[in-house]
Write an enzyme that holds these catalytic residues in place. Structure first.
Site, PDB file in Angstrom:
ATOM      1  N   TRP A  35      -6.902-101.943 -15.605  1.00  0.00           N
ATOM      2  CA  TRP A  35      -6.955-102.151 -14.146  1.00  0.00           C
ATOM      3  C   TRP A  35      -5.655-102.769 -13.655  1.00  0.00           C
ATOM      4  CZ3 TRP A  35     -10.193-102.625  -9.696  1.00  0.00           C
ATOM      5  CH2 TRP A  35      -9.742-103.544  -8.739  1.00  0.00           C
ATOM      6  N   ASN A  37      -3.970-104.499  -9.795  1.00  0.00           N
ATOM      7  CA  ASN A  37      -3.906-104.636  -8.339  1.00  0.00           C
ATOM      8  C   ASN A  37      -2.519-105.117  -7.951  1.00  0.00           C
ATOM      9  OD1 ASN A  37      -5.821-106.908  -9.430  1.00  0.00           O
ATOM     10  ND2 ASN A  37      -5.118-107.822  -7.554  1.00  0.00           N
ATOM     11  N   ASP A  38      -2.375-106.070  -7.083  1.00  0.00           N
ATOM     12  CA  ASP A  38      -1.112-106.393  -6.407  1.00  0.00           C
ATOM     13  C   ASP A  38       0.175-106.270  -7.230  1.00  0.00           C
ATOM     14  OD1 ASP A  38      -3.292-107.456  -5.127  1.00  0.00           O
ATOM     15  OD2 ASP A  38      -2.584-109.511  -5.176  1.00  0.00           O
ATOM     16  N   GLN A  54      -0.793-107.464 -11.129  1.00  0.00           N
ATOM     17  CA  GLN A  54      -2.080-108.017 -11.522  1.00  0.00           C
ATOM     18  C   GLN A  54      -2.722-107.000 -12.458  1.00  0.00           C
ATOM     19  OE1 GLN A  54      -3.771-111.234  -9.988  1.00  0.00           O
ATOM     20  NE2 GLN A  54      -1.656-111.287 -10.650  1.00  0.00           N
ATOM     21  N   SER A  98      -1.363-113.568  -8.237  1.00  0.00           N
ATOM     22  CA  SER A  98      -0.106-112.976  -7.754  1.00  0.00           C
ATOM     23  C   SER A  98       1.004-113.989  -7.529  1.00  0.00           C
ATOM     24  CB  SER A  98      -0.379-112.221  -6.457  1.00  0.00           C
ATOM     25  OG  SER A  98      -1.058-111.038  -6.778  1.00  0.00           O
ATOM     26  N   ASP A 167      -0.606-116.926  -4.226  1.00  0.00           N
ATOM     27  CA  ASP A 167       0.336-115.814  -4.054  1.00  0.00           C
ATOM     28  C   ASP A 167       1.720-116.259  -3.577  1.00  0.00           C
ATOM     29  OD1 ASP A 167      -2.006-114.457  -4.638  1.00  0.00           O
ATOM     30  OD2 ASP A 167      -2.416-113.907  -2.552  1.00  0.00           O
ATOM     31  N   GLU A 221      -3.663-113.230   2.452  1.00  0.00           N
ATOM     32  CA  GLU A 221      -3.206-113.160   1.063  1.00  0.00           C
ATOM     33  C   GLU A 221      -1.798-112.570   0.993  1.00  0.00           C
ATOM     34  OE1 GLU A 221      -7.060-112.691  -1.640  1.00  0.00           O
ATOM     35  OE2 GLU A 221      -6.560-110.800  -0.684  1.00  0.00           O
ATOM     36  N   TRP A 304      -9.431-103.119  -1.740  1.00  0.00           N
ATOM     37  CA  TRP A 304     -10.576-103.762  -2.390  1.00  0.00           C
ATOM     38  C   TRP A 304     -11.885-103.081  -2.027  1.00  0.00           C
ATOM     39  CZ3 TRP A 304     -10.003-106.508  -6.452  1.00  0.00           C
ATOM     40  CH2 TRP A 304      -8.815-107.215  -6.640  1.00  0.00           C
TER      41      TRP A 304
END
Ligand code: FRU
Length: 496
Positions: A35, A37-38, A54, A98, A167, A221, A304
Site C-alpha cells: 500500500w 499513500n502521501d 507512506q 508524512s 505532516d 493535512e 481516502w
C-alpha cells in the site's frame, strides 16, 4: 544499524518486488508491492530527486506506516530504493507519518516526519500522540536522531491538538530552516503552524500561518508553502470538507490558498482559494524546486474515500500523479505535466480541422500510454454546439468519458464504465473558463490512470481507471458541429 523492522521490510521487498514489475504503471510511481499513500520528502538530493511515500509493504491496505523510497533524474523514470523508515522506536511505534526532506550543507540527507505513538487509556480508548521527528542519512540508510522528537506538544500554541499534529514540510531559505505542520485548534478545525530552526535540528514555534476557522473542511493535512510568481501559496488537504458549488467536493479534498505573507505577523494574507485538482483521485500534494527554478508538484493519485476499492488482482495499491510544473497565472494556480515527459514522445499523429457532427474515430488515434491534446471550437458560425465528448480507454463494454458543454462552461468526467467493481462516486463535474466554445484538453494516459489538463493547465483532474489494458479505442462525439484538432503521441516508457 538497521532495526529489525526495517530489515524485515527490505527483505520482504527483495523477495516479492520482482514478481510485480509487469503489472505496474509505466511511469507513475507505486510502491511496487503493498500500500502507498502521501508523497513524502520530495526534494532534490545530490543532483537527483528523491521521493518517499507512506508505505505498508505487507498488504494492499493501510497499516503501520513505513517510508518507501524511489529516486529519479527526470521525474519519469524512477529507480526503486529500499524502504527508508520503519515504525521502530518508542515515539513512532504506531507509524512514521508524512513529512519532508532537505539536503544539509554537509551533504547529508535529513528527513522530517511525524512519529505516532498510541496509548490505550483505562477506559479502553486509544489516545494518539503525534510529534515531529528527524532521521538523517546518505540517500539510502537513515538513522533517527537522539534529539527526537524535535517538535512536540510543549511547542504548540494554546489549544493546539496533540493528536492532530502532523505532516511537517521542511525547506531551507537563506541558510535558515522552516517547517509548516498541520494542527487542529480549539475551534476543532485546521491550522497550519510555522516553525523555524537555525540548524534544522533545534526548532521553535513561530506563528499560525493560516487557519481554517471551519470554513474549508476540518483538520488540514499535508501542508506545503512556497513563493511562486510573486505570490505566496499554501497547499493543504482538508478532511471532512462539505461541497461548495462545483469547486470543492465533500470528503477528503484539496485546496490552494494564494496570497501574501505578512512578514511581521508571519501570517498568510489570503486573497484567493481554489481547488488544486478537480478529479476524483488527488490528495496530499507536495512540491520541490528544481535547480532551474521550476516548482514541481506530485500528489497521491487516490482518495481516502475510495481507498478500500482496490482491484483484487493487483499486488499494489496507490500511485502518484505525474509530476506537474506549477505557475500562478491571472491569480490562479495552473499546472502542466512536467516537460521531461516530452522526451518520451514516440510516434505522432496529427489531425487539423476535423468536422465532428456525430460519433467518429480517427485512424491512428488509440492507445493506453499516450499524451494527446484535443482542441475543439465551434464548427458552425451561427449555432454553438451543445456538447462535445471524448471517449478514451474504450472497448465494447468500457469507456471513460469527458464531456464539455460550452453553454454551462463545465466539464464532466464519467468513469462509471472504467472497470471499478465498486459502487462509488464515479462522476465529477467542474467549471472551466467558458470561452466561445473553444477548449484545449490534454490527456495523459497510463495503464491505470487518466490525467486531464484544461487550457494549458488552468484546471487539472486526475482519475484512476481499471479498464482492461486492451481497452485502447478513442472516439469523439458531438451534438452540433465541432471542429477538432488532435495531436497524439504514444509514450514510450516501457520496461525492457
Ligand atoms: C494524509 C494522512 C496524513 C498522515 C498520513 C498517514 O493522507 O492522513 O495526515 O501523515 O496520511 O498515513
Amino acid at each position: 544499524m538497521l532495526s529489525e523492522k526495517l530489515r524485515r521490510a527490505r527483505k520482504f521487498e527483495k523477495k516479492y518486488l520482482p514478481y510485480t514489475v509487469k503489472e505496474l504503471p509505466f511511469f507513475h510511481v507505486t510502491g511496487g508491492i503493498g500500500w502507498i499513500n502521501d508523497p513524502n520528502g520530495f526534494a532534490p538530493f545530490k543532483g537527483e530527486y528523491h521521493l518517499f511515500f507512506q508505505y505498508y509493504p505487507y498488504n494492499t491496505k493501510w497499516g503501520p506506516m513505513h517510508w518507501g523510497h524511489v529516486k529519479t533524474k527526470d521525474f519519469i523514470r524512477w529507480e526503486r530504493l529500499p524502504a527508508a523508515l520503519a515504525p521502530d522506536t518508542d515515539y513512532d511505534k504506531d507509524g512514521c507519518f508524512s513529512g519532508g526532506a532537505v539536503e544539509l550543507p554537509d551533504g547529508r540527507h535529513l528527513l522530517m516526519y511525524t512519529g505516532v505513538r498510541n496509548v490505550r487509556r483505562r477506559n479502553g480508548k486509544l489516545e494518539s500522540f503525534q510529534t515531529q521527528c528527524i532521521a538523517i542519512g546518505n540517500g539510502i540508510d537513515y538513522e533517527k536522531i537522539a534529539l527526537n522528537p524535535v517538535i512536540d506538544a510543549s511547542m504548540l500554541p494554546e489549544g493546539g491538538s496533540t493528536h492532530d499534529f502532523r505532516d511537517p514540510k521542511i525547506w531551507e531559505e537563506d541558510g535558515h530552516y522552516y517547517a509548516v505542520v498541520g494542527n487542529r485548534s480549539e475551534d476543532d478545525s485546521g491550522t497550519i503552524l510555522l516553525f523555524e530552526s537555525a540548524d534544522a535540528l533545534h526548532w521553535q514555534y513561530v506563528s499560525v500561518l493560516a487557519a481554517c476557522h471551519n470554513q474549508y473542511g476540518k483538520m488540514w493535512e499535508c501542508p506545503d508553502f512556497f513563493h511562486l510568481d510573486g505570490c505566496d501559496v499554501l497547499l493543504t488537504s482538508p478532511q471532512e470538507m462539505t461541497a461548495i458549488g462545483l469547486e470543492f467536493h465533500p470528503g477528503n479534498a484539496n485546496i490552494c490558498l494564494i496570497g501574501h505573507l505578512d512578514r511581521e505577523k508571519h501570517h498568510l494574507v489570503r486573497e484567493r482559494v481554489q481547488a488544486i485538482d478537480y478529479g476524483l483521485d488527488f490528495y496530499a500534494p507536495q512540491t520541490l524546486k528544481t535547480p532551474d527554478g521550476r516548482r514541481i508538484m506530485i500528489a497521491w493519485m487516490q482518495n481516502w474515500e475510495t481507498s478500500s476499492c482496490a482491484q483484487n488482482d493487483l499486488s499494489f495499491f496507490g500511485q502518484m500523479t505525474l509530476p506537474r510544473e506549477l505557475t500562478v497565472r491571472n491569480g490562479r494556480l495552473c499546472q502542466v505535466p512536467v516537460r521531461e515527459i516530452e522526451k518520451y514522445r514516440g510516434v505522432k499523429i496529427d489531425y487539423r480541422n476535423v468536422l465532428i457532427t456525430g460519433e467518429t474515430s480517427l485512424r491512428g488515434i488509440h492507445g493506453r500510454c499516450l499524451d494527446m491534446t484535443v482542441t475543439v471550437r465551434p464548427g458552425n458560425e451561427n449555432s454553438l454546439y451543445q456538447w462535445f465528448r471524448l471517449y478514451v480507454a474504450r472497448d465494447g463494454e468500457h469507456y471513460t468519458m469527458i464531456r464539455y458543454k460550452p453553454g454551462t462552461g463545465t466539464i464532466k468526467v464519467d468513469r462509471t464504465h472504467s472497470g471499478f467493481p465498486h459502487d462509488i462516486v464515479n462522476i465529477r463535474e467542474f467549471p472551466v473558463t467558458a470561452g466561445s466554445g473553444e477548449l484545449k484538453m490534454r490527456v495523459i494516459l497510463d495503464r491505470y490512470s487518466m490525467e486531464l489538463f484544461i487550457n494549458d493547465g488552468e484546471q487539472a483532474a486526475s482519475f484512476v481507471l481499471y479498464s482492461p489494458q486492451a481497452a485502447t479505442a478513442i472516439s469523439f462525439a458531438s451534438e452540433g458541429a465541432v471542429l477538432v484538432d488532435v495531436e497524439k503521441y504514444d509514450l514510450e516508457i516501457r520496461e525492457k
